[in-house]
Each structure stands twice: as structure tokens, then as C-alpha cells.
Design an enzyme around this catalytic site. Structure first.
Site, PDB file in Angstrom:
ATOM      1  N   SER A 294     -67.479  30.819  29.506  1.00 55.24           N
ATOM      2  CA  SER A 294     -68.437  29.924  28.853  1.00 55.24           C
ATOM      3  C   SER A 294     -69.369  30.756  27.991  1.00 55.24           C
ATOM      4  O   SER A 294     -69.788  31.844  28.390  1.00 55.24           O
ATOM      5  CB  SER A 294     -69.247  29.155  29.910  1.00 55.24           C
ATOM      6  OG  SER A 294     -70.358  28.507  29.325  1.00 55.24           O
TER       7      SER A 294
ATOM      8  N   HIS B 219     -55.335  10.465  47.682  1.00 58.46           N
ATOM      9  CA  HIS B 219     -56.531   9.910  47.017  1.00 58.46           C
ATOM     10  C   HIS B 219     -57.603  10.987  46.819  1.00 58.46           C
ATOM     11  O   HIS B 219     -58.784  10.680  46.684  1.00 58.46           O
ATOM     12  CB  HIS B 219     -57.115   8.735  47.805  1.00 58.46           C
ATOM     13  CG  HIS B 219     -56.087   7.769  48.299  1.00 58.46           C
ATOM     14  ND1 HIS B 219     -55.561   6.782  47.510  1.00 58.46           N
ATOM     15  CD2 HIS B 219     -55.449   7.669  49.492  1.00 58.46           C
ATOM     16  CE1 HIS B 219     -54.654   6.087  48.192  1.00 58.46           C
ATOM     17  NE2 HIS B 219     -54.563   6.625  49.402  1.00 58.46           N
TER      18      HIS B 219
END
Length: 475
Positions: free
Chosen positions: A280, A150
Site C-alpha cells: 500500500s 457460509h
């Protein structure tokens, strides 16, 4: 620059896969099929001369694509356009080109050849990735790392054992690919509705000659298996099955890319980042996982195509309809090109994967005290303590340590708390011994070794000659 270009061609897929689905390969294969058809028909007694066969072979590579385009504009039929183009190049053979055949003879058989050859190209790339993953798994089989369920910290595993999970998915895909290739059938020579009625006339009712023609032609193009029955076309379940296979490969690749992106966020494992690469346009510090993200993007595209071929297979009418043609032209080549690109990128990643062992250990140290509590409880009981009382004591310390980590941003001091608790009777020195990460990885190293030995090495040994170097990305 003023017309749309397919990014799979410009940015992603390899030259060999682009050629496999090129018009040039397709139409050259059509001519090879026509030559083989004529040769075998001559062998079976039809009045076809050596001169006609020689002319077909001499002009096989001389395809006038402009003329073929003009013929198709006139006839609105691609096969007849190329029959006439070939006839113009080899006029002596005009009367026997495409003799007894229907359009699916060249169209479908060529599709099956391209599917087979495309899978062989992918097989090489799969073997190379399997090899790289196996080497990575063995190298890091003993390196403990946090396991996650999870995406929450769970029991430890090892970096190598986790890599076997990626490998396991690929092995399942590889087994499916092998089975597909082993059982793939050629359409062969079946006639307009699959009854071979035209060949009944050509061979004066001799069914044995029709069967020989069917089998012999299939063998010439490398197919031991041939459809026993068909309509005009081969069963479109073949297309649905190969798209399912390609989708499965894409799913495995996407799972790998997701895991790697999460690991890169944790700063534990990182995909290659080149010296002059820009992450970026605004944030100069960023090292975006563009390779993994590209795998995910292409994989989603391939997975989405699976339904398209399934719907075509489900909605064919009787012996054939033509609502499959445009769909096949789009889905099959593009799925192959996209998976080809995915595997190129994956192999490129494996060639430069970076593992940050100190960062992995830091994350273990942050969580291991909580995981060690079960062992501490057992040691306390051995020292004469009451299991329920010990559990409650450790629970309280664990809750307070967790609160300090989450609310105040402090280090996990659970072990220090337990060391200072006089109510605990065990030898405190044993607590430090318990905190060795390798005590928590179970059989991960041996599981990794056994899996590689039993399931991976047989594949690598069988296809050792197909392992290739990692390729550079186009962009």
C-alpha cells in the site's frame, strides 16, 4: 505514451500467446493456406506450374505490410489487399493465388488454427498448475484446518483436501479442453456459400476431387476433422463454445483466488510477497494479495466476454453476415490473452504459496470445543447418562462460553467448564483425547490420495513433457 495500449499486451499475457494472435502469424498462415491450396489443386490436375508454386514459397515470408495497408485503404477489403500484395511479390503466380476460394478460406481457417494453437498453449499452463496443486494437496493432506460453510466455521477438513476442490474444478475444465481439441473441425475448402460451386467449375464437376482437396488441405494443417457442411463461414457456435471453455477456466481461477484472499485475511495461507514489494502506498505494513486480486479482475473480464460470442452465434443470418467480424477480432484474442495471463499468475502463486500451520491450529483450537460436543454427548451416554439431560447441560455451557468469547473477548473455556461439571459422568481424561483435530477430519487424507491417484495422475502422466517452470510476472 500518447496512444492507448492494451494492458493484456503490456502487462499480462505471455509472448507466445501474443504471437499466436499477432498479425504476423495470421498473414503468414494466410500465405501457407494459399500455397497448400495451389499445391493440391496442381496435384488434382489444374494448370499450375512448378514455377508458380516455387515463387509462392520463395516469397511467403516476405510480407510488405505497408503495401498491404495501402491496398486495404483502397479496396476496403483485407483479404484482397493481401492477395494483391502477394501477387506483387510473386507475379508469376498472380493468376492462381486464391483460386476458387472466398475470403473465409483464409480468414476462418486461420482463426481455427489460432484457436487450436492457443488452446495448446493454455494446456501446458493448465498441466503445470494441476501438477503444482497436486503436490500441494499431497503435502498437506493430513494437516487439519477449519472447514467453512457460509464462511462460518464448520467441521474440519485438511489443507490438502481443500486444494483438491480447486483441482476438481480444473480437471473438469481440462476434460472440456481435451474434448474440444479432439472434436475441433477445420473449415477447409467450401466456397462462397458452402456449396463449393466454384470448385465444381474448376474440376469439371468431379466432386471426388473437391472432397479430396477439402480433406487433404485440412490434414496438412493438423486437422483430422473437417466440417461436412458450412455456409460461407464455419459455424459460429465454435466461437461460443471456446469462449464458454475459457470462461469456465476463468471461473475456476476466480474461485481459487477468492478462497486464497479469504485465507490470507485469516493469516492461514498467503500468496508470495517479494522482499521489496509494496502492499500500500499509505499503509506500509500491508501485504495485499495483488496476484489473487489480479486473477479475479481478469477472470471477470473473460466471463463477461462469453455472452458476446453467444450473441454472435445466435444472430448470424443464413449463410453468413459480417456483424461477427469486428466482434471476433476483439473477443477471441482478448479472452485467450486474459486466460493466458490468469494461468501465468496462478502458476506464479503456486510456486511460492506460504502455509502458516500455527495460525491454522490456533483457529482450530478456538472452534474445536464446540465441535467436540457431539462426541462428548456420545461418551456421556456410554457412561450411563441421559442423552437429553446431557444435551441441555452442554448447550448451557456452550452458550455461556460463546457469550464470553463474543461479548468479553475471552478465550473459549467450554472444555474447562465441562471438565469442572460434576454432573457429567464420563472419564474426564477422554475429553482431552477427543480434542485431537485429526479425529475430526473424516476421510480427508485418503480422499485426497485417491483423487490424485485416480483423476490427476493420469493427466500428469499423459502430459508430463508439458509441465513448465513458473514464470515471473511482467509487473
Amino acid at each position: 505514451m500518447d496512444t492507448y495500449k492494451n494492458p493484456l499486451e503490456e502487462r499480462y499475457a505471455s509472448g507466445e500467446m501474443l504471437f499466436n494472435f499477432s498479425n504476423d502469424k495470421k498473414f503468414r498462415t494466410w500465405r501457407q493456406l494459399w500455397i497448400a491450396l495451389a499445391e493440391i489443386q496442381k496435384e488434382l490436375g489444374l494448370e499450375i506450374s512448378d514455377t508458380q508454386i516455387a515463387d509462392l514459397k520463395a516469397t511467403a515470408e516476405n510480407i510488405d505490410y505497408e503495401k498491404a495497408r495501402a491496398y486495404e485503404q483502397e479496396f476496403r477489403h483485407d483479404v484482397m489487399a493481401h492477395v494483391h500484395t502477394y501477387s506483387d511479390a510473386a507475379p508469376s503466380a498472380r493468376a492462381i493465388i486464391h483460386l476458387g476460394a472466398t475470403s473465409a478460406f483464409v480468414g476462418d481457417n486461420t482463426d481455427l488454427i489460432q484457436i487450436r494453437d492457443g488452446l495448446l498453449i493454455l494446456r501446458k499452463k493448465l498441466v503445470s498448475i494441476i501438477n503444482s496443486l497436486a503436490e500441494f494437496a499431497l503435502k498437506y493432506k493430513d494437516l487439519p484446518t477449519l472447514g467453512f460453510t457460509h464462511f462460518q466455521p464448520a467441521q474440519l477438513t485438511t489443507v490438502g483436501k481443500r486444494a483438491t476442490l480447486w483441482l476438481q474444478s480444473l480437471i473438469l475444465d481440462f476434460e472440456e479442453l481435451e474434448f474440444f481439441l479432439e472434436t475441433l473441425r477445420f473449415r477447409g475448402v467450401k466456397g462462397t456459400t458452402g456449396t463449393a460451386a466454384s470448385f465444381l467449375e474448376l474440376f469439371a464437376g468431379d466432386y471426388s476431387k473437391v472432397k479430396y482437396l477439402d480433406r487433404e488441405l485440412s490434414k496438412r494443417f493438423g486437422f483430422e476433422n473437417v466440417f461436412g457442411v458450412s455456409g460461407q463461414t464455419y459455424d459460429r457456435k465454435i466461437d461460443a463454445k471456446v469462449l464458454s471453455l475459457l470462461s469456465n477456466i476463468a471461473q475456476s481461477a476466480h474461485k481459487f483466488s477468492n478462497d486464497l484472499r479469504l485465507l490470507q485475511n485469516l493469516k492461514e495461507i498467503e500468496e508470495p510477497f517479494e522482499k521489496n514489494q509494496i502492499g500500500s502506498s499509505a499503509m506500509a505494513y500491508k501485504r495485499n494479495p495483488m496476484r489473487s486480486e489480479r486473477i479475479g479482475a481478469l477472470a471477470k473480464f473473460v466471463i463477461s466476454l462469453q455472452n458476446s460470442s453467444a450473441m454472435v452465434a445466435a444472430t448470424q443470418w443464413f449463410e453468413r453476415t459480417l456483424d461477427d467480424s469486428a466482434n471476433k477480432r476483439l473477443t477471441i484474442p482478448q479472452a485467450f490473452l486474459a486466460v493466458d495471463a490468469i494461468l501465468l499468475i496462478w502458476n506464479n502463486i503456486m510456486n511460492g504459496l506460504i502455509v502458516y500451520e500455527n495460525r491454522i491450529r490456533k483457529h482450530i483450537d478456538e472452534e474445536l470445543p464446540f465441535m467436540a460436543t457431539e462426541y462428548i454427548i456420545m461418551e456421556e451416554v456410554k457412561a450411563g447418562g441421559d442423552r437429553q439431560e446431557i444435551h441441555e447441560t452442554i448447550r448451557k455451557h456452550s452458550m455461556e462460553a460463546s457469550r464470553m468469547v463474543k461479548m468479553e473477548g475471552k478465550e473459549n473455556d467450554l472444555i474447562e467448564r465441562l471438565m469442572n461439571d460434576d454432573s457429567l459422568k464420563m472419564d474426564k481424561s477422554k475429553i482431552s483425547e477427543v480434542l485431537e483435530p485429526k479425529n475430526f477430519i473424516g476421510f480427508a487424507p485418503v480422499q485426497t490420495e485417491e483423487f490424485i491417484q485416480n483423476e490427476v495422475l493420469p493427466i500428469l502422466e499423459k502430459y508430463r513433457n508439458e509441465i513448465t517452470e513458473a514464470a515471473e510476472l511482467k509487473v
